[in-house]
Motif scaffolding. Structure first.
Motif, PDB file in Angstrom:
ATOM      1  N   VAL A  30     -55.006 -22.894 -12.137  1.00  0.00           N
ATOM      2  CA  VAL A  30     -54.456 -23.310 -10.858  1.00  0.00           C
ATOM      3  C   VAL A  30     -54.901 -22.325  -9.782  1.00  0.00           C
ATOM      4  O   VAL A  30     -54.820 -21.107  -9.975  1.00  0.00           O
ATOM      5  N   THR A  31     -55.362 -22.865  -8.655  1.00  0.00           N
ATOM      6  CA  THR A  31     -55.704 -22.050  -7.490  1.00  0.00           C
ATOM      7  C   THR A  31     -54.993 -22.652  -6.283  1.00  0.00           C
ATOM      8  O   THR A  31     -55.540 -23.458  -5.532  1.00  0.00           O
ATOM      9  N   GLN A  32     -53.736 -22.295  -6.172  1.00  0.00           N
ATOM     10  CA  GLN A  32     -52.952 -22.746  -5.034  1.00  0.00           C
ATOM     11  C   GLN A  32     -51.847 -21.726  -4.780  1.00  0.00           C
ATOM     12  O   GLN A  32     -51.551 -20.885  -5.628  1.00  0.00           O
ATOM     13  N   LEU A  33     -51.237 -21.810  -3.608  1.00  0.00           N
ATOM     14  CA  LEU A  33     -50.289 -20.787  -3.199  1.00  0.00           C
ATOM     15  C   LEU A  33     -49.016 -20.821  -4.027  1.00  0.00           C
ATOM     16  O   LEU A  33     -48.510 -19.784  -4.454  1.00  0.00           O
ATOM     17  N   GLN A  34     -48.476 -22.011  -4.299  1.00  0.00           N
ATOM     18  CA  GLN A  34     -47.253 -22.143  -5.080  1.00  0.00           C
ATOM     19  C   GLN A  34     -47.369 -23.348  -5.996  1.00  0.00           C
ATOM     20  O   GLN A  34     -47.998 -24.349  -5.639  1.00  0.00           O
ATOM     21  N   THR A  35     -46.769 -23.236  -7.158  1.00  0.00           N
ATOM     22  CA  THR A  35     -46.829 -24.315  -8.140  1.00  0.00           C
ATOM     23  C   THR A  35     -45.437 -24.528  -8.712  1.00  0.00           C
ATOM     24  O   THR A  35     -44.779 -23.573  -9.154  1.00  0.00           O
ATOM     25  N   ASP A  36     -44.991 -25.766  -8.727  1.00  0.00           N
ATOM     26  CA  ASP A  36     -43.700 -26.107  -9.323  1.00  0.00           C
ATOM     27  C   ASP A  36     -43.869 -26.153 -10.841  1.00  0.00           C
ATOM     28  O   ASP A  36     -44.657 -26.942 -11.369  1.00  0.00           O
ATOM     29  N   PRO A  37     -43.171 -25.296 -11.589  1.00  0.00           N
ATOM     30  CA  PRO A  37     -43.345 -25.274 -13.056  1.00  0.00           C
ATOM     31  C   PRO A  37     -42.829 -26.522 -13.755  1.00  0.00           C
ATOM     32  O   PRO A  37     -43.053 -26.691 -14.955  1.00  0.00           O
ATOM     33  N   HIS A  38     -42.117 -27.389 -13.029  1.00  0.00           N
ATOM     34  CA  HIS A  38     -41.562 -28.588 -13.679  1.00  0.00           C
ATOM     35  C   HIS A  38     -42.667 -29.473 -14.255  1.00  0.00           C
ATOM     36  O   HIS A  38     -42.496 -30.076 -15.323  1.00  0.00           O
ATOM     37  N   PHE A  39     -43.793 -29.567 -13.546  1.00  0.00           N
ATOM     38  CA  PHE A  39     -44.872 -30.429 -14.028  1.00  0.00           C
ATOM     39  C   PHE A  39     -45.433 -29.921 -15.350  1.00  0.00           C
ATOM     40  O   PHE A  39     -45.844 -30.704 -16.208  1.00  0.00           O
ATOM     41  N   LEU A  40     -45.441 -28.613 -15.533  1.00  0.00           N
ATOM     42  CA  LEU A  40     -45.961 -28.041 -16.771  1.00  0.00           C
ATOM     43  C   LEU A  40     -44.943 -28.125 -17.898  1.00  0.00           C
ATOM     44  O   LEU A  40     -45.283 -28.484 -19.035  1.00  0.00           O
ATOM     45  N   THR A  41     -43.692 -27.819 -17.616  1.00  0.00           N
ATOM     46  CA  THR A  41     -42.669 -27.858 -18.666  1.00  0.00           C
ATOM     47  C   THR A  41     -42.422 -29.282 -19.151  1.00  0.00           C
ATOM     48  O   THR A  41     -42.140 -29.503 -20.337  1.00  0.00           O
ATOM     49  N   SER A  42     -42.533 -30.259 -18.241  1.00  0.00           N
ATOM     50  CA  SER A  42     -42.330 -31.646 -18.666  1.00  0.00           C
ATOM     51  C   SER A  42     -43.419 -32.095 -19.627  1.00  0.00           C
ATOM     52  O   SER A  42     -43.175 -32.939 -20.498  1.00  0.00           O
ATOM     53  N   VAL A  43     -44.626 -31.523 -19.492  1.00  0.00           N
ATOM     54  CA  VAL A  43     -45.721 -31.841 -20.413  1.00  0.00           C
ATOM     55  C   VAL A  43     -45.544 -31.096 -21.736  1.00  0.00           C
ATOM     56  O   VAL A  43     -45.759 -31.649 -22.818  1.00  0.00           O
ATOM     57  N   LEU A  44     -45.109 -29.840 -21.665  1.00  0.00           N
ATOM     58  CA  LEU A  44     -44.962 -29.045 -22.884  1.00  0.00           C
ATOM     59  C   LEU A  44     -43.895 -29.619 -23.810  1.00  0.00           C
ATOM     60  O   LEU A  44     -44.012 -29.522 -25.038  1.00  0.00           O
ATOM     61  N   ARG A  45     -42.844 -30.215 -23.255  1.00  0.00           N
ATOM     62  CA  ARG A  45     -41.790 -30.794 -24.098  1.00  0.00           C
ATOM     63  C   ARG A  45     -42.306 -31.967 -24.928  1.00  0.00           C
ATOM     64  O   ARG A  45     -41.716 -32.302 -25.954  1.00  0.00           O
ATOM     65  N   ARG A  46     -43.391 -32.569 -24.504  1.00  0.00           N
ATOM     66  CA  ARG A  46     -43.941 -33.731 -25.211  1.00  0.00           C
ATOM     67  C   ARG A  46     -45.060 -33.351 -26.174  1.00  0.00           C
ATOM     68  O   ARG A  46     -45.699 -34.230 -26.731  1.00  0.00           O
ATOM     69  N   CYS A  47     -45.316 -32.074 -26.361  1.00  0.00           N
ATOM     70  CA  CYS A  47     -46.444 -31.620 -27.199  1.00  0.00           C
ATOM     71  C   CYS A  47     -45.951 -30.761 -28.351  1.00  0.00           C
ATOM     72  O   CYS A  47     -46.084 -29.516 -28.335  1.00  0.00           O
ATOM     73  N   PRO A  48     -45.375 -31.354 -29.381  1.00  0.00           N
ATOM     74  CA  PRO A  48     -44.876 -30.545 -30.512  1.00  0.00           C
ATOM     75  C   PRO A  48     -45.986 -29.986 -31.392  1.00  0.00           C
ATOM     76  O   PRO A  48     -45.729 -29.084 -32.197  1.00  0.00           O
ATOM     77  N   TYR A  49     -47.202 -30.491 -31.264  1.00  0.00           N
ATOM     78  CA  TYR A  49     -48.303 -30.031 -32.106  1.00  0.00           C
ATOM     79  C   TYR A  49     -49.207 -29.027 -31.384  1.00  0.00           C
ATOM     80  O   TYR A  49     -50.287 -28.715 -31.861  1.00  0.00           O
ATOM     81  N   LEU A  50     -48.772 -28.523 -30.250  1.00  0.00           N
ATOM     82  CA  LEU A  50     -49.583 -27.602 -29.460  1.00  0.00           C
ATOM     83  C   LEU A  50     -49.777 -26.288 -30.208  1.00  0.00           C
ATOM     84  O   LEU A  50     -48.811 -25.662 -30.669  1.00  0.00           O
ATOM     85  N   THR A  51     -51.020 -25.874 -30.344  1.00  0.00           N
ATOM     86  CA  THR A  51     -51.344 -24.615 -31.027  1.00  0.00           C
ATOM     87  C   THR A  51     -52.037 -23.614 -30.114  1.00  0.00           C
ATOM     88  O   THR A  51     -52.131 -22.441 -30.460  1.00  0.00           O
ATOM     89  N   SER A  52     -52.540 -24.068 -28.957  1.00  0.00           N
ATOM     90  CA  SER A  52     -53.245 -23.169 -28.040  1.00  0.00           C
ATOM     91  C   SER A  52     -52.862 -23.527 -26.618  1.00  0.00           C
ATOM     92  O   SER A  52     -52.961 -24.691 -26.213  1.00  0.00           O
ATOM     93  N   LEU A  53     -52.411 -22.516 -25.850  1.00  0.00           N
ATOM     94  CA  LEU A  53     -52.002 -22.716 -24.464  1.00  0.00           C
ATOM     95  C   LEU A  53     -52.569 -21.600 -23.606  1.00  0.00           C
ATOM     96  O   LEU A  53     -52.400 -20.418 -23.926  1.00  0.00           O
ATOM     97  N   HIS A  54     -53.262 -21.977 -22.545  1.00  0.00           N
ATOM     98  CA  HIS A  54     -53.850 -21.010 -21.619  1.00  0.00           C
ATOM     99  C   HIS A  54     -53.502 -21.432 -20.198  1.00  0.00           C
ATOM    100  O   HIS A  54     -53.876 -22.521 -19.753  1.00  0.00           O
ATOM    101  N   ILE A  55     -52.765 -20.569 -19.503  1.00  0.00           N
ATOM    102  CA  ILE A  55     -52.360 -20.828 -18.120  1.00  0.00           C
ATOM    103  C   ILE A  55     -52.869 -19.679 -17.265  1.00  0.00           C
ATOM    104  O   ILE A  55     -52.647 -18.508 -17.596  1.00  0.00           O
ATOM    105  N   ALA A  56     -53.536 -20.006 -16.167  1.00  0.00           N
ATOM    106  CA  ALA A  56     -54.097 -18.973 -15.299  1.00  0.00           C
ATOM    107  C   ALA A  56     -53.871 -19.348 -13.847  1.00  0.00           C
ATOM    108  O   ALA A  56     -54.057 -20.505 -13.456  1.00  0.00           O
ATOM    109  N   GLY A  57     -53.450 -18.361 -13.051  1.00  0.00           N
ATOM    110  CA  GLY A  57     -53.370 -18.522 -11.600  1.00  0.00           C
ATOM    111  C   GLY A  57     -52.132 -19.216 -11.079  1.00  0.00           C
ATOM    112  O   GLY A  57     -52.046 -19.499  -9.877  1.00  0.00           O
ATOM    113  N   MET A  58     -51.135 -19.482 -11.915  1.00  0.00           N
ATOM    114  CA  MET A  58     -49.960 -20.220 -11.451  1.00  0.00           C
ATOM    115  C   MET A  58     -48.993 -19.266 -10.758  1.00  0.00           C
ATOM    116  O   MET A  58     -48.533 -18.281 -11.351  1.00  0.00           O
ATOM    117  N   ARG A  59     -48.664 -19.560  -9.506  1.00  0.00           N
ATOM    118  CA  ARG A  59     -47.720 -18.763  -8.729  1.00  0.00           C
ATOM    119  C   ARG A  59     -46.464 -19.584  -8.489  1.00  0.00           C
ATOM    120  O   ARG A  59     -46.518 -20.673  -7.911  1.00  0.00           O
TER     121      ARG A  59
END
Length: 553
Positions: free
Chosen positions: A509-538
């Motif tokens: 992400v390259t923006q001034l502010q980011t609402d984490p709700h969009f990311l958490t709503s996706v993570l709740r639907r991914c029980p098989y997630l094994t790799s997560l990389h987040i960069a630049g989120m403010r």
């Protein structure tokens, strides 16, 4: 001695010899004489004892035995009396010379650099990796050194394995020699590199081919003198990279189109990388190679090229019942170079007359440049592209790809990158094409890499459009202030409770502010997630990462 007949002098009875006066400290006794006059060994005082010479504790040698005749024999040695090597200084790393069983002394084997032994090397000059229980010699440093000579010391290199470094070296050398590109390393080793034998050996080691259409002389050689090299590339090249503008209206690019046809349709190539933003060239590359969509502009060019066939193509494309003319029989004995030259001359004449017609149909190209001595070409079958990467994807290319996607069933991986930010409307149209593809049971797409998107809310849109993805890489960029809120255009009616098979997720992400709700709503639907990389989120002011951490836990 019995022969000594001298008599002792007559002494007076009173002339008795007296014992000489000795010093009190002189405790020696006078020697006793035998009655016969022979002199005996003197008796020594107990304190006057002769001691054996001092020896080292390790010196267990015995006194030599003498023969009764007086001759001296070789001394017998104790079994423990083994000669020891002289003590050397720790800095003296020289090795003892090897001796031959015959007793002759041999000189030690030394490396030219002065070290005692030289490492075992392959005849080609590279050290092979010793596959044994012990760790063998590695040639990684050697390949890495060559890479530094090729790219220069200022460029960072990152190759994890020896095989990756070796492939990169061979790819760069093959590309430089094949296209006659000059660099310092190639110039220094031109005697060994500028040969057909090196190109043949390198073609067996590389799996990636870089196509540069503007250097048409080298590609034209693959249609003539270097047909065996092209046949060898067909068997080994798995990925093709088109990194220069590919024109479909110039005669000089016909050689490049023929090489692409041979690699994509006759060879084993399934990965395609495109670094140009040309919708028409992209349509030609994807035509018939996985999608059933036909670009109307491309179809028009193919029809125009088919109407200006040379006599050799007319003979091939005739039905079995048609009769061949004498000129057809003559053309079958023309070498591919001469046939291509004659065909180019005919096209140049047509260009002078004002009619623009270049053969771009893969079938026509194959009959034009195929060797006459080889088997009959017949109807060529199209290959399948399973991995597609477009490094410079503009709005027109994205739109053209949207028409191709719904029937692109063999596509497994798609990577789209743009130098500018995609418009939201274009991304929504692309997501609609993804949904049509995912709705089919024949879809194979599991990896999507796309950027730059205008806001993070489109990540949920893409996942709802293609819920079969197992790997997603998205990059967002915006300069608008404040958190971005976006409605789910394609899934507003669908609740966010359906599970996703997503295993790898990368969000940049390259923006001034980011609402984490969009990311958490996706993570709740991914029980098989094994790799997560987040960069630049403010996060917005007053927000914390606790919500994100609790969702992950």
């Amino acid at each position: 001695h019995p022969s000594d007949t001298r008599q002792a002098p007559v002494r007076h009875p009173s002339d008795t010899p007296q014992t000489p006066v000795r010093h009190p400290s002189d405790t020696r006794q006078a020697p006793l004489r035998h009655p016969s006059g022979t002199r005996q060994a003197p008796l020594r005082h107990p304190s006057d004892t002769l001691q054996a010479p001092l020896r080292h504790p390790s010196d267990t040698r015995q006194a030599p035995l003498r023969h009764p005749s007086g001759t001296r024999q070789t001394p017998l040695r104790h079994p423990s009396d083994t000669p020891q090597a002289p003590v050397r200084h720790p800095s003296d790393t020289r090795q003892a010379p090897l001796r031959h069983p015959s007793g002759t002394r041999q000189a030690p084997f030394r490396h030219p650099s002065g070290t005692p032994q030289a490492p075992v090397r392959h005849p080609s000059g590279t050290q092979p990796t010793v596959k044994s229980s012990l760790k063998g010699l590695s040639t990684y440093s050697g390949w890495f050194e060559i890479l530094q000579d090729l790219v220069g010391p200022s460029r960072a290199l990152d190759f994890r394995t020896e095989e990756e470094a070796k492939h990169e070296v061979m790819l760069r050398l093959f590309t430089s020699v094949f296209y006659r590109l000059r660099n310092n390393y190639v110039l220094k080793n031109s005697i060994h590199l500028n040969t057909n034998s090196f190109l043949t050996a390198a073609a067996k080691s590389v799996h990636h081919f870089i196509l540069i259409p503007c250097i048409h002389q080298a590609l034209q050689a693959l249609t003539c003198d270097q047909q065996p090299l092209l046949a060898l590339l067909e068997k080994h090249i798995r990925s093709v990279h088109v990194n220069h503008f590919l024109s479909l209206t110039e005669n000089k690019t016909q050689g490049a189109l023929y090489v692409l046809h041979r690699l994509l349709d006759h060879g084993v190539t399934t990965n395609l990388v495109v670094s140009i933003d040309c919708p028409l060239a992209l349509a030609w590359l994807l035509h018939g190679r996985g999608s059933q969509y036909v670009n109307l502009e491309l179809k028009k060019l193919m029809c125009c090229g088919s109407q200006t066939l040379s006599p050799s193509e007319d003979a091939v494309r005739c039905s079995p019942g048609d009769e061949s003319t004498p000129s057809d029989n003559l053309s079958d004995h023309v070498s591919p170079c001469k046939r291509a030259k004659l065909y180019s001359e005919s096209l140049e004449e047509e260009d002078k007359s004002g009619v623009s017609s270049v053969a771009v149909d893969p079938q026509v190209l194959c009959h034009t440049f195929s060797p006459c001595a080889g088997p009959s070409a017949g109807t060529c079958t199209f290959g399948q592209i399973t991995h597609l990467e477009i490094r410079t994807c503009g709005p027109d290319s994205l739109k053209g790809l949207g028409f191709t996607l719904p029937t692109f069933f063999c596509l497994q991986s798609l990577t789209l990158h743009s130098k500018s930010i995609f418009r939201e409307s274009d991304v929504l149209d692309f997501a609609g094409a993804l949904k049509q593809l995912s709705d089919s049971s024949c879809s194979s797409l599991v990896h999507l890499n796309i950027g730059l998107l205008p806001h993070i809310g489109l990540m949920k849109t893409l996942l709802n459009a293609s819920p079969r993805l197992t790997s997603l890489y998205v990059e967002f960029q915006t300069v608008m202030w404040g958190p971005q809120f976006n409605l789910d255009h394609l899934g507003t009616a669908e609740p966010d409770i359906s599970e996703l098979p997503l295993e790898k997720l990368t969000v940049k992400v390259t923006q001034l502010q980011t609402d984490p709700h969009f990311l958490t709503s996706v993570l709740r639907r991914c029980p098989y997630l094994t790799s997560l990389h987040i960069a630049g989120m403010r996060l917005p002011t007053g927000s914390s990462q606790s919500q994100l951490l609790s969702t992950l836990s």
